[in-house]
Write a protein that holds these residues in place. Structure first.
Motif, short mmCIF file in Angstrom:
data_model
loop_
_atom_site.label_atom_id
_atom_site.label_comp_id
_atom_site.label_asym_id
_atom_site.label_seq_id
_atom_site.Cartn_x
_atom_site.Cartn_y
_atom_site.Cartn_z
N THR A 108 2.92 4.79 71.73
CA THR A 108 4.23 5.32 71.33
C THR A 108 4.44 5.17 69.83
OG1 THR A 108 5.45 3.23 71.71
CG2 THR A 108 5.21 4.72 73.58
N LYS A 109 3.90 4.12 69.23
CA LYS A 109 4.09 3.92 67.80
C LYS A 109 3.24 4.88 66.97
CE LYS A 109 7.23 1.10 68.50
NZ LYS A 109 8.61 1.44 68.11
N LEU A 110 2.06 5.22 67.47
CA LEU A 110 1.28 6.26 66.79
C LEU A 110 1.96 7.61 66.94
CD1 LEU A 110 -1.19 7.21 65.24
CD2 LEU A 110 -2.43 7.36 67.42
N ALA A 111 2.51 7.87 68.12
CA ALA A 111 3.24 9.13 68.34
C ALA A 111 4.42 9.24 67.39
CB ALA A 111 3.70 9.21 69.79
N GLN A 112 5.10 8.13 67.13
CA GLN A 112 6.21 8.14 66.17
C GLN A 112 5.74 8.57 64.78
OE1 GLN A 112 7.85 4.05 66.79
NE2 GLN A 112 9.79 5.13 66.64
N LEU A 113 4.61 8.04 64.36
CA LEU A 113 4.07 8.40 63.05
C LEU A 113 3.75 9.88 62.99
CD1 LEU A 113 1.83 5.26 62.53
CD2 LEU A 113 3.55 6.02 60.90
N TRP A 114 3.12 10.40 64.03
CA TRP A 114 2.83 11.84 64.07
C TRP A 114 4.12 12.65 64.00
CZ3 TRP A 114 -1.40 12.82 68.39
CH2 TRP A 114 -2.61 12.28 67.97
N HIS A 115 5.11 12.23 64.76
CA HIS A 115 6.38 12.96 64.77
C HIS A 115 7.02 12.95 63.39
CE1 HIS A 115 10.86 13.04 66.00
NE2 HIS A 115 10.43 14.26 65.87
N SER A 116 7.09 11.77 62.78
CA SER A 116 7.71 11.66 61.46
C SER A 116 7.06 12.59 60.46
CB SER A 116 7.61 10.21 60.96
OG SER A 116 8.14 10.09 59.66
N ARG A 117 5.74 12.69 60.51
CA ARG A 117 5.02 13.48 59.51
C ARG A 117 5.04 14.97 59.81
NH1 ARG A 117 0.64 8.53 58.92
NH2 ARG A 117 2.03 7.32 57.58
N SER A 118 5.58 15.33 60.96
CA SER A 118 5.69 16.75 61.30
C SER A 118 7.09 17.31 61.03
CB SER A 118 5.36 16.95 62.78
OG SER A 118 6.39 16.43 63.61
N ILE A 119 8.03 16.43 60.72
CA ILE A 119 9.43 16.85 60.58
C ILE A 119 9.64 17.67 59.31
CG2 ILE A 119 11.77 15.98 60.12
CD1 ILE A 119 11.16 13.72 62.09
N GLN A 120 10.33 18.76 59.46
CA GLN A 120 10.72 19.60 58.33
C GLN A 120 12.22 19.81 58.38
OE1 GLN A 120 8.41 23.21 58.55
NE2 GLN A 120 6.47 22.16 58.16
N GLY A 121 12.82 19.95 57.22
CA GLY A 121 14.27 20.17 57.17
C GLY A 121 15.01 19.02 56.52
N CYS A 122 14.40 17.83 56.53
CA CYS A 122 14.96 16.68 55.82
C CYS A 122 13.83 15.67 55.62
CB CYS A 122 16.12 16.04 56.60
SG CYS A 122 15.63 15.19 58.10
N THR A 123 14.06 14.64 54.84
CA THR A 123 13.02 13.65 54.63
C THR A 123 12.91 12.72 55.83
OG1 THR A 123 14.55 12.16 53.48
CG2 THR A 123 13.27 13.68 52.12
N SER A 124 11.73 12.17 56.02
CA SER A 124 11.47 11.28 57.14
C SER A 124 10.54 10.17 56.67
CB SER A 124 10.82 12.07 58.29
OG SER A 124 10.59 11.25 59.41
N VAL A 125 10.78 8.96 57.15
CA VAL A 125 9.98 7.82 56.71
C VAL A 125 9.85 6.82 57.85
CG1 VAL A 125 12.00 6.65 55.73
CG2 VAL A 125 9.72 6.03 54.94
#
Length: 248
Positions: A116-133
């Protein structure tokens, strides 16, 4: 999410912190490991709930001049290579999402949190429209390990009122320039201890080899113990730390 959008015109900051892990005495397929829709509970809470919340609040985040999403992830993502969070060819979803013991990986219980924590990283890096960290609090004295382990964590882990919350606060409040490579589709996350940099394999070839040999799970579990015992000695106010090759 609906209540938030009704009450507020915009969202400046969204923190995805919901998370759980399984007790060692859990049996694959038991009711405590299933969500209301019958799938793996940890994958649903730690990852899918975040994805849905981000999707529903994205218009409100985009309405802000400085909309930002912070994901509380973990260095335990090093334990997995991502193969169990890729959708299966039969359309049944990733292995990490399964709740039927006949469809689970034989290491489902031990890898659940890491997946789940790796999935979070993938999700964060795919987000467009605002910044994500993403931010990693390392070991913090929360109740995630159960009440029976709370006293142990309070003795050895970072207090949540001190270093245990610094990486999250940095991810929330630092400028884009300060976050650098931890921002959006970068290769790092915000950390609070440097000991992990000394104990994880930096060579991708080495990492592939220990994965193929089946040693990765045990090695990362041992590294987690070393991290718990040594994180206090390498704490810094803000660290931008590279994540695993599979997360990038």
């Amino acid at each position: 999410a609906d209540e938030i959008t009704i009450q507020f015109d915009q969202v400046d900051l969204l923190v995805n912190n919901a998370g759980l892990t399984y007790r060692d005495d859990c049996e694959p397929g038991c009711a405590n490991m299933k969500s209301k829709h019958g799938k793996d509970l940890a994958f649903t809470v730690n990852f899918l709930s975040h994805v849905l919340l981000v999707e529903k609040l994205m218009p409100s985040l985009q309405a802000s001049e400085s909309g930002r999403i912070v994901h509380l992830t973990s260095s335990y993502h090093w334990k997995v290579d991502g193969s169990e969070i890729i959708p299966c060819s039969d359309g049944s979803g990733p292995l990490a999402y399964q709740s039927d013991p006949n469809k689970m990986s034989d290491r489902h219980l031990g890898r659940s949190y890491a997946n789940t924590k790796l999935a979070q990283l993938w999700h964060s890096r795919s987000i467009q429209g605002c910044t994500s960290v993403c931010a990693c609090p390392t070991w913090a004295s929360t109740g995630i390990a159960g009440d029976e382990n709370r006293a142990f964590l309070e003795r050895f882990a970072f207090p949540v009122s001190g270093p245990g919350i610094t990486s999250a606060l940095n991810a929330m409040l630092r400028t884009d320039d300060e976050l650098g490579d931890a921002l959006s589709n970068g290769r790092s996350f915000v950390a609070n201890s440097r000991i992990i940099e000394s104990i994880v394999p930096k060579d991708g070839v080495t990492l592939d080899l220990i994965t193929q040999l089946g040693w990765r799970d045990s090695i990362v579990d041992l590294q987690g113990l070393i991290l718990l015992l040594g994180q206090r000695f390498t704490h810094e106010e803000i660290i931008i730390q590279e994540t695993s090759p599979e997360s990038q």
